[in-house]
Write a protein that holds these residues in place. Structure first.
Motif, PDB file in Angstrom:
ATOM      1  N   PRO A   1       7.083  15.467 -12.925  1.00  0.00           N
ATOM      2  CA  PRO A   1       6.563  16.771 -13.373  1.00  0.00           C
ATOM      3  C   PRO A   1       5.704  16.633 -14.633  1.00  0.00           C
ATOM      4  O   PRO A   1       6.065  15.952 -15.592  1.00  0.00           O
ATOM      5  CB  PRO A   1       7.835  17.576 -13.660  1.00  0.00           C
ATOM      6  CG  PRO A   1       8.900  16.920 -12.841  1.00  0.00           C
ATOM      7  CD  PRO A   1       8.561  15.462 -12.824  1.00  0.00           C
ATOM      8  N   GLY A   2       4.556  17.292 -14.587  1.00  0.00           N
ATOM      9  CA  GLY A   2       3.684  17.320 -15.748  1.00  0.00           C
ATOM     10  C   GLY A   2       2.812  16.097 -15.940  1.00  0.00           C
ATOM     11  O   GLY A   2       1.967  16.072 -16.836  1.00  0.00           O
ATOM     12  N   GLN A   3       2.976  15.081 -15.097  1.00  0.00           N
ATOM     13  CA  GLN A   3       2.197  13.849 -15.249  1.00  0.00           C
ATOM     14  C   GLN A   3       0.955  13.904 -14.372  1.00  0.00           C
ATOM     15  O   GLN A   3       1.007  14.341 -13.225  1.00  0.00           O
ATOM     16  CB  GLN A   3       3.046  12.634 -14.870  1.00  0.00           C
ATOM     17  CG  GLN A   3       2.417  11.300 -15.246  1.00  0.00           C
ATOM     18  CD  GLN A   3       3.412  10.152 -15.111  1.00  0.00           C
ATOM     19  OE1 GLN A   3       3.512   9.528 -14.065  1.00  0.00           O
ATOM     20  NE2 GLN A   3       4.171   9.914 -16.172  1.00  0.00           N
ATOM     21  N   ASP A   4      -0.173  13.471 -14.916  1.00  0.00           N
ATOM     22  CA  ASP A   4      -1.409  13.419 -14.151  1.00  0.00           C
ATOM     23  C   ASP A   4      -1.242  12.459 -12.962  1.00  0.00           C
ATOM     24  O   ASP A   4      -0.607  11.403 -13.111  1.00  0.00           O
ATOM     25  CB  ASP A   4      -2.553  12.926 -15.044  1.00  0.00           C
ATOM     26  CG  ASP A   4      -3.875  12.928 -14.319  1.00  0.00           C
ATOM     27  OD1 ASP A   4      -4.189  11.899 -13.673  1.00  0.00           O
ATOM     28  OD2 ASP A   4      -4.583  13.932 -14.377  1.00  0.00           O
ATOM     29  N   PRO A   5      -1.771  12.803 -11.772  1.00  0.00           N
ATOM     30  CA  PRO A   5      -1.615  11.918 -10.613  1.00  0.00           C
ATOM     31  C   PRO A   5      -2.104  10.494 -10.853  1.00  0.00           C
ATOM     32  O   PRO A   5      -1.512   9.529 -10.342  1.00  0.00           O
ATOM     33  CB  PRO A   5      -2.449  12.606  -9.531  1.00  0.00           C
ATOM     34  CG  PRO A   5      -2.430  14.050  -9.901  1.00  0.00           C
ATOM     35  CD  PRO A   5      -2.430  14.069 -11.404  1.00  0.00           C
ATOM     36  N   ARG A   6      -3.147  10.343 -11.661  1.00  0.00           N
ATOM     37  CA  ARG A   6      -3.638   8.991 -11.948  1.00  0.00           C
ATOM     38  C   ARG A   6      -2.604   8.192 -12.748  1.00  0.00           C
ATOM     39  O   ARG A   6      -2.445   6.992 -12.537  1.00  0.00           O
ATOM     40  CB  ARG A   6      -4.963   9.061 -12.711  1.00  0.00           C
ATOM     41  CG  ARG A   6      -6.156   9.478 -11.865  1.00  0.00           C
ATOM     42  CD  ARG A   6      -7.407   9.603 -12.725  1.00  0.00           C
ATOM     43  NE  ARG A   6      -8.606   9.861 -11.944  1.00  0.00           N
ATOM     44  CZ  ARG A   6      -8.970  11.045 -11.483  1.00  0.00           C
ATOM     45  NH1 ARG A   6      -8.213  12.101 -11.736  1.00  0.00           N
ATOM     46  NH2 ARG A   6     -10.082  11.190 -10.790  1.00  0.00           N
TER      47      ARG A   6
ATOM     48  N   LEU B   1       0.855  -1.177   0.000  1.00  0.00           N
ATOM     49  CA  LEU B   1       0.000   0.000   0.000  1.00  0.00           C
ATOM     50  C   LEU B   1       0.895   1.232   0.000  1.00  0.00           C
ATOM     51  O   LEU B   1       1.839   1.316   0.788  1.00  0.00           O
ATOM     52  CB  LEU B   1      -0.880   0.002   1.255  1.00  0.00           C
ATOM     53  CG  LEU B   1      -1.633   1.286   1.587  1.00  0.00           C
ATOM     54  CD1 LEU B   1      -2.788   1.483   0.617  1.00  0.00           C
ATOM     55  CD2 LEU B   1      -2.142   1.267   3.023  1.00  0.00           C
ATOM     56  N   VAL B   2       0.593   2.186  -0.881  1.00  0.00           N
ATOM     57  CA  VAL B   2       1.365   3.425  -0.944  1.00  0.00           C
ATOM     58  C   VAL B   2       0.399   4.599  -0.923  1.00  0.00           C
ATOM     59  O   VAL B   2      -0.642   4.572  -1.583  1.00  0.00           O
ATOM     60  CB  VAL B   2       2.232   3.490  -2.220  1.00  0.00           C
ATOM     61  CG1 VAL B   2       3.029   4.787  -2.252  1.00  0.00           C
ATOM     62  CG2 VAL B   2       3.170   2.298  -2.295  1.00  0.00           C
ATOM     63  N   LYS B   3       0.754   5.620  -0.150  1.00  0.00           N
ATOM     64  CA  LYS B   3      -0.015   6.868  -0.118  1.00  0.00           C
ATOM     65  C   LYS B   3       0.916   8.007  -0.467  1.00  0.00           C
ATOM     66  O   LYS B   3       2.031   8.092   0.036  1.00  0.00           O
ATOM     67  CB  LYS B   3      -0.613   7.075   1.275  1.00  0.00           C
ATOM     68  CG  LYS B   3      -1.642   8.218   1.362  1.00  0.00           C
ATOM     69  CD  LYS B   3      -1.030   9.584   1.558  1.00  0.00           C
ATOM     70  CE  LYS B   3      -0.407   9.776   2.920  1.00  0.00           C
ATOM     71  NZ  LYS B   3       0.140  11.177   3.054  1.00  0.00           N
ATOM     72  N   ALA B   4       0.472   8.914  -1.342  1.00  0.00           N
ATOM     73  CA  ALA B   4       1.255  10.100  -1.690  1.00  0.00           C
ATOM     74  C   ALA B   4       0.313  11.267  -1.894  1.00  0.00           C
ATOM     75  O   ALA B   4      -0.870  11.085  -2.220  1.00  0.00           O
ATOM     76  CB  ALA B   4       2.072   9.854  -2.956  1.00  0.00           C
ATOM     77  N   SER B   5       0.828  12.469  -1.715  1.00  0.00           N
ATOM     78  CA  SER B   5       0.034  13.651  -2.038  1.00  0.00           C
ATOM     79  C   SER B   5       0.214  13.997  -3.507  1.00  0.00           C
ATOM     80  O   SER B   5       1.181  13.571  -4.160  1.00  0.00           O
ATOM     81  CB  SER B   5       0.467  14.832  -1.164  1.00  0.00           C
ATOM     82  OG  SER B   5       1.756  15.283  -1.561  1.00  0.00           O
ATOM     83  N   ASP B   6      -0.707  14.788  -4.030  1.00  0.00           N
ATOM     84  CA  ASP B   6      -0.548  15.235  -5.413  1.00  0.00           C
ATOM     85  C   ASP B   6       0.714  16.094  -5.564  1.00  0.00           C
ATOM     86  O   ASP B   6       1.365  16.073  -6.613  1.00  0.00           O
ATOM     87  CB  ASP B   6      -1.784  15.979  -5.899  1.00  0.00           C
ATOM     88  CG  ASP B   6      -2.232  17.112  -4.984  1.00  0.00           C
ATOM     89  OD1 ASP B   6      -1.599  17.340  -3.925  1.00  0.00           O
ATOM     90  OD2 ASP B   6      -3.233  17.779  -5.312  1.00  0.00           O
TER      91      ASP B   6
END
Length: 309
Positions: free
Chosen positions: A186-191, A173-178
């Motif tokens: 950089p420049g990549q959508d969070p999804r 399981l990994v959690k990160a903020s946007d």
């Protein structure tokens, strides 16, 4: 169920927009351990802690929540972070920290879950010991990770991404903020970034987006949840409270269980974790809710926004 959290303790010197200063116990892994303790979980924190006023204050703070502390190294002084708050309560950080954890036997003989993250998981020389401990117990414990990116401490970008992705690959399981993902990719959508991480091995990737809510992604599901409306005092520790609530909610689920979480369960998970973060931002410093406070916040959230079936 026993939790082992590995990582740093930090004295957060919170400097308000009006110039006032407050000192709070902090450090992302320590905050997660504290949050789990507040929720009544059996938790051990493997850390480094100096025998100075700030270190003793942090130790008392953690023990007050029921956290067992295992000290693997006594630094000359307790690490610190000057936390600047803008008019909206948003935090920026300036660090004075070293991390020199050495390898050894895990302090919990058979932890059911291991959580790592932040500075301790990627900062040499101690990061090698953190990953060694994870690899030692991973065959019998699930693993979570929160990169909690601090750009000033990450070093060269490409190497930092590689270190983070190694931790991701060891995790269930990994959690990160946007904001974490924006710095890493950089420049990549969070999804898209979350999908990249799913390809490295985790069963679940969670993305927090502040007031915009949160996302949960698995190989079969993508679920979003809105954040509760709340008056923000400061954002210190919000993501760590979110993480503690996630781990509490998922307690006892093994790797196969995590792989099979359905959309309804993921939505409820995000709602509960979002309620924990909302409680934390409503008061100064990293002060996560206890179980009664979290249950009450979750109920208010459900009444206002509707229950998730």
């Amino acid at each position: 169920m026993s939790f082992l959290v590995i990582g740093e303790c930090v004295a957060d010197i919170v400097r308000g927009a009006d110039g006032t200063e407050r000192v709070h116990p902090g450090g992302s892994p320590a905050n997660v351990a504290h949050g789990l303790g507040r929720l009544g979980r059996e938790v051990t924190l493997l850390t480094q802690l100096a025998d100075d006023p700030a270190g003793r204050r942090i130790a008392d703070h953690l023990k007050g929540a029921g956290v067992r502390i295992e000290v693997a190294g006594v630094p000359a002084r307790t690490p610190s972070a000057v936390v600047g708050l803008d008019a909206r309560g948003q935090a920026t950080y300036t660090f004075d920290i070293a991390w020199t954890l050495s390898s050894g036997e895990p302090p919990v003989a058979r932890p059911a879950h291991v959580h790592i993250g932040s500075i301790a998981a990627v900062t040499a020389p101690g990061a090698a010991a953190v990953l060694a401990e994870v690899e030692r117990v991973r065959d019998r414990a699930t693993v979570s990770y929160d990169p909690n990116v601090r750009p000033a401490l990450m070093g060269e970008h490409g190497e930092a991404v590689a270190r983070v992705e190694r931790c991701v690959a060891l995790s269930d399981l990994v959690k990160a903020s946007d904001e974490d993902l924006a710095w890493l990719y950089p420049g990549q959508d969070p999804r898209e970034a979350a999908a990249r991480w799913l390809g490295l091995g985790p069963a679940v990737v969670l993305v927090t987006r502040g007031a915009a809510g949160s996302l949960a992604l698995t190989r079969r599901e993508t679920v979003s949840a809105q954040a509760p409306e709340v008056t923000v005092v400061d954002t210190v520790g919000a993501g760590d409270s979110f993480m503690s609530a996630v781990l509490d909610t998922l307690a006892g689920r093994g790797r196969e269980d995590l792989s099979g979480l359905d959309a309804g369960y993921l939505a409820r998970l995000l709602r509960r974790a979002g309620a924990a973060a909302a409680v934390t931002v409503s008061r100064a410093g990293a002060q996560p809710p206890d179980r009664a406070e979290l249950d009450a916040a979750g109920e208010r959230f459900a009444l206002r926004y509707g229950r998730v079936s």
